[in-house]
Design a protein around this motif. Structure first.
Motif, PDB file in Angstrom:
ATOM      1  N   TYR A 186       0.829  -1.203   0.000  1.00  0.00           N
ATOM      2  CA  TYR A 186       0.000   0.000   0.000  1.00  0.00           C
ATOM      3  C   TYR A 186       0.866   1.257   0.000  1.00  0.00           C
ATOM      4  O   TYR A 186       0.601   2.206  -0.751  1.00  0.00           O
ATOM      5  CB  TYR A 186      -0.924   0.002   1.214  1.00  0.00           C
ATOM      6  CG  TYR A 186      -1.757   1.261   1.322  1.00  0.00           C
ATOM      7  CD1 TYR A 186      -2.888   1.445   0.537  1.00  0.00           C
ATOM      8  CD2 TYR A 186      -1.401   2.274   2.214  1.00  0.00           C
ATOM      9  CE1 TYR A 186      -3.641   2.608   0.616  1.00  0.00           C
ATOM     10  CE2 TYR A 186      -2.147   3.440   2.304  1.00  0.00           C
ATOM     11  CZ  TYR A 186      -3.271   3.601   1.505  1.00  0.00           C
ATOM     12  OH  TYR A 186      -4.012   4.754   1.586  1.00  0.00           O
ATOM     13  N   SER A 198      -6.558   5.516  -2.748  1.00  0.00           N
ATOM     14  CA  SER A 198      -7.451   4.541  -2.119  1.00  0.00           C
ATOM     15  C   SER A 198      -7.148   4.527  -0.633  1.00  0.00           C
ATOM     16  O   SER A 198      -6.021   4.795  -0.217  1.00  0.00           O
ATOM     17  CB  SER A 198      -7.232   3.139  -2.710  1.00  0.00           C
ATOM     18  OG  SER A 198      -8.005   2.173  -2.025  1.00  0.00           O
ATOM     19  N   ASP A 199      -8.152   4.219   0.181  1.00  0.00           N
ATOM     20  CA  ASP A 199      -7.839   4.026   1.594  1.00  0.00           C
ATOM     21  C   ASP A 199      -7.375   2.585   1.796  1.00  0.00           C
ATOM     22  O   ASP A 199      -7.673   1.691   0.993  1.00  0.00           O
ATOM     23  CB  ASP A 199      -9.048   4.345   2.490  1.00  0.00           C
ATOM     24  CG  ASP A 199     -10.194   3.384   2.282  1.00  0.00           C
ATOM     25  OD1 ASP A 199     -10.133   2.255   2.816  1.00  0.00           O
ATOM     26  OD2 ASP A 199     -11.153   3.747   1.558  1.00  0.00           O
ATOM     27  N   TYR A 200      -6.626   2.367   2.853  1.00  0.00           N
ATOM     28  CA  TYR A 200      -5.976   1.076   3.060  1.00  0.00           C
ATOM     29  C   TYR A 200      -6.980  -0.075   3.160  1.00  0.00           C
ATOM     30  O   TYR A 200      -6.756  -1.156   2.598  1.00  0.00           O
ATOM     31  CB  TYR A 200      -5.113   1.122   4.322  1.00  0.00           C
ATOM     32  CG  TYR A 200      -4.495  -0.221   4.652  1.00  0.00           C
ATOM     33  CD1 TYR A 200      -3.431  -0.715   3.909  1.00  0.00           C
ATOM     34  CD2 TYR A 200      -4.997  -1.010   5.693  1.00  0.00           C
ATOM     35  CE1 TYR A 200      -2.874  -1.952   4.190  1.00  0.00           C
ATOM     36  CE2 TYR A 200      -4.445  -2.240   5.979  1.00  0.00           C
ATOM     37  CZ  TYR A 200      -3.384  -2.716   5.227  1.00  0.00           C
ATOM     38  OH  TYR A 200      -2.851  -3.939   5.498  1.00  0.00           O
ATOM     39  N   SER A 201      -8.089   0.137   3.850  1.00  0.00           N
ATOM     40  CA  SER A 201      -9.053  -0.934   4.042  1.00  0.00           C
ATOM     41  C   SER A 201      -9.616  -1.435   2.714  1.00  0.00           C
ATOM     42  O   SER A 201      -9.671  -2.652   2.458  1.00  0.00           O
ATOM     43  CB  SER A 201     -10.188  -0.465   4.957  1.00  0.00           C
ATOM     44  OG  SER A 201     -11.140  -1.496   5.146  1.00  0.00           O
ATOM     45  N   ASN A 202     -10.013  -0.508   1.847  1.00  0.00           N
ATOM     46  CA  ASN A 202     -10.532  -0.902   0.538  1.00  0.00           C
ATOM     47  C   ASN A 202      -9.451  -1.548  -0.315  1.00  0.00           C
ATOM     48  O   ASN A 202      -9.698  -2.528  -1.030  1.00  0.00           O
ATOM     49  CB  ASN A 202     -11.110   0.310  -0.190  1.00  0.00           C
ATOM     50  CG  ASN A 202     -12.444   0.748   0.380  1.00  0.00           C
ATOM     51  OD1 ASN A 202     -13.174  -0.053   0.961  1.00  0.00           O
ATOM     52  ND2 ASN A 202     -12.765   2.028   0.223  1.00  0.00           N
ATOM     53  N   PHE A 203      -8.257  -0.981  -0.259  1.00  0.00           N
ATOM     54  CA  PHE A 203      -7.127  -1.540  -1.002  1.00  0.00           C
ATOM     55  C   PHE A 203      -6.898  -2.995  -0.604  1.00  0.00           C
ATOM     56  O   PHE A 203      -6.787  -3.878  -1.458  1.00  0.00           O
ATOM     57  CB  PHE A 203      -5.889  -0.693  -0.716  1.00  0.00           C
ATOM     58  CG  PHE A 203      -4.624  -1.184  -1.369  1.00  0.00           C
ATOM     59  CD1 PHE A 203      -4.305  -0.799  -2.661  1.00  0.00           C
ATOM     60  CD2 PHE A 203      -3.739  -2.012  -0.686  1.00  0.00           C
ATOM     61  CE1 PHE A 203      -3.133  -1.233  -3.264  1.00  0.00           C
ATOM     62  CE2 PHE A 203      -2.573  -2.452  -1.275  1.00  0.00           C
ATOM     63  CZ  PHE A 203      -2.264  -2.057  -2.569  1.00  0.00           C
ATOM     64  N   ARG A 204      -6.835  -3.244   0.689  1.00  0.00           N
ATOM     65  CA  ARG A 204      -6.576  -4.587   1.194  1.00  0.00           C
ATOM     66  C   ARG A 204      -7.680  -5.558   0.776  1.00  0.00           C
ATOM     67  O   ARG A 204      -7.401  -6.661   0.285  1.00  0.00           O
ATOM     68  CB  ARG A 204      -6.462  -4.546   2.724  1.00  0.00           C
ATOM     69  CG  ARG A 204      -6.167  -5.877   3.371  1.00  0.00           C
ATOM     70  CD  ARG A 204      -6.150  -5.735   4.892  1.00  0.00           C
ATOM     71  NE  ARG A 204      -5.729  -6.963   5.529  1.00  0.00           N
ATOM     72  CZ  ARG A 204      -6.500  -8.016   5.736  1.00  0.00           C
ATOM     73  NH1 ARG A 204      -7.774  -7.974   5.349  1.00  0.00           N
ATOM     74  NH2 ARG A 204      -6.034  -9.104   6.316  1.00  0.00           N
ATOM     75  N   THR A 205      -8.940  -5.151   0.949  1.00  0.00           N
ATOM     76  CA  THR A 205     -10.063  -6.034   0.642  1.00  0.00           C
ATOM     77  C   THR A 205     -10.116  -6.400  -0.829  1.00  0.00           C
ATOM     78  O   THR A 205     -10.242  -7.578  -1.198  1.00  0.00           O
ATOM     79  CB  THR A 205     -11.392  -5.357   1.060  1.00  0.00           C
ATOM     80  OG1 THR A 205     -11.356  -5.090   2.464  1.00  0.00           O
ATOM     81  CG2 THR A 205     -12.573  -6.251   0.741  1.00  0.00           C
ATOM     82  N   ARG A 206     -10.007  -5.398  -1.688  1.00  0.00           N
ATOM     83  CA  ARG A 206     -10.091  -5.645  -3.124  1.00  0.00           C
ATOM     84  C   ARG A 206      -8.902  -6.449  -3.634  1.00  0.00           C
ATOM     85  O   ARG A 206      -9.051  -7.313  -4.505  1.00  0.00           O
ATOM     86  CB  ARG A 206     -10.191  -4.310  -3.866  1.00  0.00           C
ATOM     87  CG  ARG A 206     -11.478  -3.550  -3.579  1.00  0.00           C
ATOM     88  CD  ARG A 206     -11.496  -2.215  -4.289  1.00  0.00           C
ATOM     89  NE  ARG A 206     -12.715  -1.471  -3.981  1.00  0.00           N
ATOM     90  CZ  ARG A 206     -12.981  -0.266  -4.442  1.00  0.00           C
ATOM     91  NH1 ARG A 206     -12.104   0.345  -5.223  1.00  0.00           N
ATOM     92  NH2 ARG A 206     -14.109   0.339  -4.126  1.00  0.00           N
ATOM     93  N   PHE A 248      -8.530  -2.528  -7.924  1.00  0.00           N
ATOM     94  CA  PHE A 248      -8.228  -1.937  -6.622  1.00  0.00           C
ATOM     95  C   PHE A 248      -7.634  -0.538  -6.726  1.00  0.00           C
ATOM     96  O   PHE A 248      -7.466   0.149  -5.745  1.00  0.00           O
ATOM     97  CB  PHE A 248      -7.291  -2.837  -5.800  1.00  0.00           C
ATOM     98  CG  PHE A 248      -5.913  -3.036  -6.415  1.00  0.00           C
ATOM     99  CD1 PHE A 248      -5.663  -4.060  -7.291  1.00  0.00           C
ATOM    100  CD2 PHE A 248      -4.883  -2.193  -6.050  1.00  0.00           C
ATOM    101  CE1 PHE A 248      -4.407  -4.237  -7.820  1.00  0.00           C
ATOM    102  CE2 PHE A 248      -3.611  -2.375  -6.588  1.00  0.00           C
ATOM    103  CZ  PHE A 248      -3.382  -3.406  -7.469  1.00  0.00           C
TER     104      PHE A 248
END
Length: 249
Positions: A186, A198-206, A248
């Motif tokens: 990230y 992108s925010d980290y949470s969305n980045f990680r999930t996608r 992502f």
């Protein structure tokens, strides 16, 4: 006279390559570009991109790798052709072959066709070579001065290409360590694209849903937080997505 054709002289070019060499300092979250300082006219004491004229019997790509080898030692390297610059109004270049003893008496201003390449190298492994130049240094992209030969636009074009490559290709994994945390990945993207991509949470999930990162089961402790999982890039799994935009981003 009917049927006659107007003849124009063919253009004469000096062909050279200019390399935009990027690296990411993940410790300080800086996107860097490699510059060298000119020690001769024109543009003496100006910073510029590492470049060279193409020699007889040498391909532009070979010339690009040659100048890279003269400026930097690195194991992991991603290099591709960027663009060809050769507009009439800004492509005049007095540089001649340094081995030409009569260069001062020849054409002083040659049309210069610049075939540019861009590279991405691993910062922690890159060793700079200062032989034959008065200066060589990594510059943060935000602090690049006015470059010789109007090369700032080549740099800007290279940065746009790098950002675009991150959207659909695994170029980041060519220069990241073999094992990395999701936060490492990230921070790499945020450094190149800007923190608002992108925010980290969305980045990680996608990213995890795409299925080309393998959890190795190993963990690493950094600071006071809980240990983070180490991941490894799966090139075979990524090949299923190679023709698709990376969602992502």
């Amino acid at each position: 006279m009917a049927g006659s054709k107007t003849r124009f002289p063919l253009a004469e070019f000096k062909v050279g390559v200019d390399n935009v060499i990027f690296s990411v300092d993940t410790a300080q979250n800086r996107l860097l570009v490699l510059l060298v300082m000119r020690d001769a006219e024109p543009y003496r004491d100006y910073w510029c991109l590492p470049g060279t004229l193409v020699r007889q019997g040498e391909s532009p790509e070979d010339a690009a790798y040659r100048i890279l080898a003269e400026k930097i030692r690195v194991k992991n390297l991603y290099l591709e052709q960027l663009y060809t610059f050769g507009e009439v109004e800004d492509s005049r270049d007095p540089r001649q072959d340094p081995g030409d003893p009569g260069k001062e008496h020849r054409l002083q201003w040659a049309r210069y066709l610049s075939i540019s390449y861009f590279a991405l190298v691993r910062f922690s492994e890159a060793e700079l070579i200062a032989n034959g130049v008065s200066g060589i240094a990594w510059y943060s992209l935000q602090q690049v001065p006015q470059l010789a030969f109007s090369q700032n636009r080549i740099l800007e074009y290279g940065h746009r290409r790098l950002c675009n490559k991150l959207e659909y290709s695994p170029v980041a994994f060519d220069v990241l360590p073999e094992l990395f945390t999701l936060n490492d990945l990230y921070q790499f993207y945020a450094t190149v694209l800007g923190e608002n991509f992108s925010d980290y949470s969305n980045f990680r999930t996608r990213l995890l849903k795409l299925g080309f990162l393998n959890d190795t089961g190993e963990k690493v402790s950094r600071g006071a937080g809980r240990p983070a999982s180490l991941y490894k890039f799966d090139a075979a799994a990524f090949s299923l997505h190679k023709d698709k935009p990376m969602v992502f981003i």
